[in-house]
Scaffold this active site. Structure first.
Site: not given
Ligand code: 13P
Ligand code: ZN
Length: 274
Positions: A117, A140, A142, A170, A211
């Protein structure tokens, strides 16, 4: 100990990554974190850098990030392992003169490459640095509740922002500009990076359907706090939805405006109903 690992920015980076693991934001290799280094930090670390690895095309171009150095998680590396062996799970890389290729100069000592990413990190950093040099971090993750919320919300910045703002007081204080919402796309390349870039122009939070999300910020405290706040508001929303009971009340537009006045916020009026 390595000079790189002794640096304050690196210690802060590792703590942020580990906090993310402990908060369950990162199953397996899920998520990635990038930090744009300051010139003096690059200078302090340079004795440990090597400049013999190949240049790799990014698939996106960010001219305003030419020659910048970043700390980035490795692709396929697990956040839970970062604290145990940072040099095997992270790298430092630099961009070239054109801002369209990178070269790894430190780390990934057991092999590997930067996060898949990284193009989305680069496009996001590029937008943010044009807004302010203070922006340093793209994160980033999840987290389970914000992903869950994407299944029950229209693909619409306004719908998703209000779902969060209305759920926890908040939220409008911490992200008064709102959040952007990207429809489901194949991850890990230039296409999703360009969609993310468009929304980073307006927001510090961009959610990817089914995602996860990207957060932008200046310090690790602020960017982690932003991620945590979004996820907590989503958790509240999902818990209320899971009761099956109708919403009898939520923070309304007037309440959000009153908060904006009290805290001198630049609330994004485009996302309000009236
Ligand atoms: P990477 O392991 O390549 O960082 O990918 C993880 C991920 O969250 C893909 O969206
Ligand atoms: Zn991801």
């Amino acid at each position: 100990m390595s000079i790189v690992l002794e640096q304050k920015f690196m210690q802060d980076y590792i703590r942020c990554a580990n906090d993310g693991w402990e908060w369950k934001f990162h199953e397996r290799n899920g998520g990635n974190l990038s930090y744009r280094m300051r010139a003096e930090e690059v200078e302090a670390c340079k004795s440990e850098f090597t400049y013999d690895q190949e240049w790799v095309s990014l698939g996106v171009t960010a001219e305003n990030l030419a020659n910048e150095y970043f700390v980035v998680t490795g692709s396929g590396k697990f956040f839970r392992n970062v604290i145990l062996n940072p040099a095997a799970n992270l790298c430092i890389l630099r961009l070239n003169e054109k801002g369209d290729s990178y070269q790894v100069v430190w780390g990934l000592v057991e092999g590997g490459k930067p996060s898949s990413e990284f193009p989305s990190h680069v496009t996001s950093h590029s937008v943010k640095v044009a807004q302010s040099d203070d922006y340093r971090i793209i994160y980033h993750a999840h987290p389970v509740n914000i992903i869950s919320l994407t299944f029950v919300t229209e693909i619409d910045d306004k719908a998703l922002t209000l779902a969060l703002w209305e759920s926890m007081t908040e939220c409008s204080v911490i992200f008064p500009e709102g959040v952007g919402f990207v429809r489901w796309m194949v991850p890990g390349g230039a296409e999703v990076a360009l969609e993310t870039k468009k929304l980073m122009e307006k927001y510090n939070v961009v959610v990817w359907e089914a995602h996860g999300l990207f957060c932008a910020g200046d310090t690790f405290d602020n960017v982690f706090g932003l991620m945590h706040t979004v996820e907590k508001a989503a958790e509240i929303r999902m818990k209320v939805l899971a009761t099956g009971l109708p919403f009898r009340r939520a923070i309304d537009a007037q309440g959000l405006r009153d908060c904006a006045v009290r805290y001198s916020l630049n609330l994004n009026e485009d996302l309000l109903d009236e």
